[in-house]
Design an enzyme around this catalytic site. Sequence first.
Site, mmCIF file in Angstrom:
data_model
loop_
_atom_site.group_PDB
_atom_site.id
_atom_site.type_symbol
_atom_site.label_atom_id
_atom_site.label_comp_id
_atom_site.label_asym_id
_atom_site.label_seq_id
_atom_site.Cartn_x
_atom_site.Cartn_y
_atom_site.Cartn_z
ATOM 1 C CG HIS A 28 -0.311 0.348 2.514
ATOM 2 N ND1 HIS A 28 -0.152 1.645 2.961
ATOM 3 C CD2 HIS A 28 0.210 -0.442 3.486
ATOM 4 C CE1 HIS A 28 0.438 1.630 4.145
ATOM 5 N NE2 HIS A 28 0.672 0.387 4.480
ATOM 6 C CB CYS A 29 1.209 4.186 -1.867
ATOM 7 S SG CYS A 29 -0.308 4.421 -2.817
ATOM 8 C CG MET A 30 0.987 8.802 1.011
ATOM 9 S SD MET A 30 0.842 9.150 2.758
ATOM 10 C CE MET A 30 -0.515 10.335 2.729
#
Length: 501
Positions: A28-30
């Site tokens: 996952h990212c932001m």
Amino acid sequence: MSTDKNRATAAAILPLVGGPDNVLSIAHCMTRLRIALRDRTLVDDEALKALPAVLGVVEDDTYQIVLGPGTVARVTPEFEALVEEGRSAAPAPGTEPGPAPHPVTADELADRGAALKDARKARNATPFKLFLRRIANIFVPLIPALIGCGIIAGLNGVLTNLGWLPGLSPALAAMASGFMSLIAVFVGYNTAKEFGGTAVLGGAVAAIIVFPGVAKITAFGMELKPGQGGVLGALAAALLAVYVEKWCRRWVPEALDVLVTPTLTVLVSGLVTLFGLMFLAGEASTAIGTFANWLLATGGAFAGLVLGGLFLPLVMLGLHQALIPIHTTLIEQSGYTVLLPILAMAGAGQVGAAIAVYYKLPRNGSLRATIKSALPAGFLGVGEPLIYGVSLPLGRPFVTACVGGAAGGAFVGLFNQLGVAFGSTAIGPSGWALFPLLNGESGMGTTIAIYAGGLAVGYLVGFAATYFFGFTRQMLAELNTDPDPTTPPTDPEPAAQPALA
């Protein structure tokens, strides 16, 4: 209770992406849950979009489900746990995933958005753009630490200016600066990992850059400075280490590999780093910082107009990823990146355009519902639902959204030109979420006021441009209707697509 909600979201997503056996990797990212899939055809895009927690989906090198900041960091571990549980349960072959928990309504604009994303993915599969994605994969995992340390640095600055809790200031400074002082190591580690080398060897070579002892070494007739070259030097050093390591794996006998390969990797890459890359990367980093400051100081309004107006198209083309190392370099040099507040104005133009679409199409209940659900995320800088669900499929509103971004960027750039320079202490957030990360030389009040003014200009110009120029008569005739939301359209290809002009 919150954990139950996150687990329920993960449980709703899992069957719609084909179940545990269809998931190859999870990250996952932001804002996005990123999943590598075994079989893309098993994914039910429309059912995913219908889930209340899902803000949108994006297909790129991985399948990305937009959940929003905060939520994605909580849902991802629950999703990982469910995947592991599902694999250990080992369901019998041929078992079909259960039906979607909600009835799904086909939506014409969502179909167009999906088609545009597929077309963009095909166009983006070039070696250069794939390389940019890999560069982005190096820096994206560092964003949470950049944000946390950036906010602590801002808090410390406020407390120092107010004269409050002076005894706490050194501790806060250590927390804010510790990560940044070693960011080269993390970049080196992630670079080696991304390009197929041993991650810790990439980190070891990059650590040379920040070691205080390099001050005793002379290269190109000059004494080196700890940290010289920064993240650019770390990236180059770790990339070199990957190639040296792979060469060693091919030629070093297996019996000696465990001793010779890491030794040669660090030795060769380290020497090249000390007597070449640190100097060259240091010159490049200085040039980037000098050029960015000069550009905004001499032509800030025009530069802001261009940057703010072109950022949404850059995102669509995947070229915005090239800016990530530049942002990080600027943060290393001055404590903040002057570019991010200007680029954030593109999101403001997008929000203004979406609000105009809402008021311009009072009879289109389906599209208005989409906008109402996506606007809160848009104000916080999460623009994918509005881009792919509203403006890009419509065509002209995407262009007018860029006009709003250009106006907001010109506003912020003008103040940089007038000597009020400021920026963001971290990369990642935009919109209202960027306020806690702002920092500048003219005081927090002035900095916040200028950024808020830029957002307001972006909202207003994006709204006005879209309201007055975002629709043709034909588009209004097609879109300003009240279709039965329970009856999906049967013709996926409407007779006349709204044009860009």
